[in-house]
Design a protein around this motif. Sequence first.
Motif, PDB file in Angstrom:
ATOM      1  N   ASN A 125       0.817  -1.223   0.000  1.00 54.67           N
ATOM      2  CA  ASN A 125       0.000   0.000   0.000  1.00 54.67           C
ATOM      3  C   ASN A 125       0.853   1.276   0.000  1.00 54.67           C
ATOM      4  N   ARG A 126       2.120   1.170  -0.397  1.00 54.28           N
ATOM      5  CA  ARG A 126       3.020   2.326  -0.414  1.00 54.28           C
ATOM      6  C   ARG A 126       3.579   2.618  -1.806  1.00 54.28           C
ATOM      7  N   PHE A 127       3.792   1.550  -2.570  1.00 53.15           N
ATOM      8  CA  PHE A 127       4.428   1.732  -3.874  1.00 53.15           C
ATOM      9  C   PHE A 127       3.542   1.201  -5.006  1.00 53.15           C
ATOM     10  N   THR A 128       3.338   2.053  -5.998  1.00 52.23           N
ATOM     11  CA  THR A 128       2.712   1.606  -7.237  1.00 52.23           C
ATOM     12  C   THR A 128       3.843   1.161  -8.155  1.00 52.23           C
ATOM     13  N   VAL A 129       3.843  -0.129  -8.505  1.00 49.23           N
ATOM     14  CA  VAL A 129       4.952  -0.707  -9.264  1.00 49.23           C
ATOM     15  C   VAL A 129       4.510  -0.948 -10.703  1.00 49.23           C
ATOM     16  N   LYS A 130       5.145  -0.243 -11.641  1.00 53.10           N
ATOM     17  CA  LYS A 130       4.838  -0.393 -13.056  1.00 53.10           C
ATOM     18  C   LYS A 130       5.786  -1.433 -13.671  1.00 53.10           C
ATOM     19  N   THR A 156       6.087   5.828  -6.692  1.00 51.49           N
ATOM     20  CA  THR A 156       5.951   4.975  -7.877  1.00 51.49           C
ATOM     21  C   THR A 156       7.312   4.411  -8.271  1.00 51.49           C
ATOM     22  N   LEU A 157       7.342   3.115  -8.526  1.00 49.41           N
ATOM     23  CA  LEU A 157       8.548   2.440  -9.015  1.00 49.41           C
ATOM     24  C   LEU A 157       8.263   1.956 -10.431  1.00 49.41           C
ATOM     25  N   ALA A 216      15.345  -5.511  -5.061  1.00 57.16           N
ATOM     26  CA  ALA A 216      16.548  -4.717  -4.815  1.00 57.16           C
ATOM     27  C   ALA A 216      16.180  -3.264  -4.487  1.00 57.16           C
ATOM     28  N   ALA A 217      15.211  -2.713  -5.215  1.00 53.55           N
ATOM     29  CA  ALA A 217      14.820  -1.320  -4.989  1.00 53.55           C
ATOM     30  C   ALA A 217      14.184  -1.134  -3.616  1.00 53.55           C
ATOM     31  N   ILE A 218      13.316  -2.054  -3.233  1.00 46.22           N
ATOM     32  CA  ILE A 218      12.667  -1.968  -1.921  1.00 46.22           C
ATOM     33  C   ILE A 218      13.710  -2.011  -0.813  1.00 46.22           C
ATOM     34  N   GLY A 219      14.741  -2.818  -1.030  1.00 46.85           N
ATOM     35  CA  GLY A 219      15.793  -2.942  -0.023  1.00 46.85           C
ATOM     36  C   GLY A 219      16.566  -1.656   0.208  1.00 46.85           C
ATOM     37  N   GLU A 220      16.572  -0.762  -0.777  1.00 42.02           N
ATOM     38  CA  GLU A 220      17.313   0.500  -0.659  1.00 42.02           C
ATOM     39  C   GLU A 220      16.449   1.643  -0.159  1.00 42.02           C
ATOM     40  N   LEU A 221      15.139   1.427  -0.095  1.00 39.62           N
ATOM     41  CA  LEU A 221      14.229   2.481   0.350  1.00 39.62           C
ATOM     42  C   LEU A 221      13.867   2.312   1.828  1.00 39.62           C
TER      43      LEU A 221
END
Length: 255
Positions: free
Chosen positions: A208-213, A241-242, A229-234
């Motif tokens: 419920n935090r990131f809209t992933v395209k 939006t990712l 990998a991206a979630i791990g850096e945030l």
Amino acid sequence: MPNTNDYYTKPKNENDRPKIHLSFRKPMTFFLIIASIILIMSIFFQIGKIEVEGNSVYTDKEIIDASGIQIGDNLFFINRIAAGSRTVVKLPYVDAVTITRGLPNRITILVQESNAVGYINVNGELWTVSGTGKYLGTIEKADAAYMAEIKGITVDKAAIGDTVTAEEKESCSYLLEILNQIQSRGMAAKITGIDVADAENAVVLYDNRFTVKLGEMDNTEYKFGKLVAAIGELGDNDAGTLDLSEGNKVHYNPN
């Protein structure tokens, strides 16, 4: 009277005798060896014990009966792939089966049971779907709040154990790839929405935090790797939006 020596001349030595019969000796020996091996295997490698692991929904007996494997069957002659397929088809809450042999007489059936990854609205009923796209059953609206809602395909009917199909074939194929990645990466608790209405640009909602395209249906496994990998850096408080649709890049736009 003709001399018989005119028709038959004794070979000069034993090595000159015809050896036609030798052409049959080697194949016959080979077949006898094979027959002996098969006989030994059929006598000494009969299944005496069947173990089941990984099951909680079904009993050991239900799993064994579905596989078709029986005590007394030959350990090496059973078709493990066919037995596993029978189990998956007959038991809706089983996603995968691995069957291994253990000398001298043991078979182990390792079961991977189905877990709900998301749900689809089918004519007003909410049907849960596993990571392999198999219908598991209906749930109440209150329970649906804890899993991903699947949007973008039209489904008229569902039955326990059937695989999801829809008029939008490309979108449905994309959905199955996404479900597989969610399950294999243990992300079911984090994915809160899946939308495949546009097969050229599928979208999932993460925590419920990131809209992933995700973009079009290609390299889905790689894209989910980029997502992890991206979630791990945030940070835990980040949201936005990712965009994973372009090559090896991840574009992050915060809210």
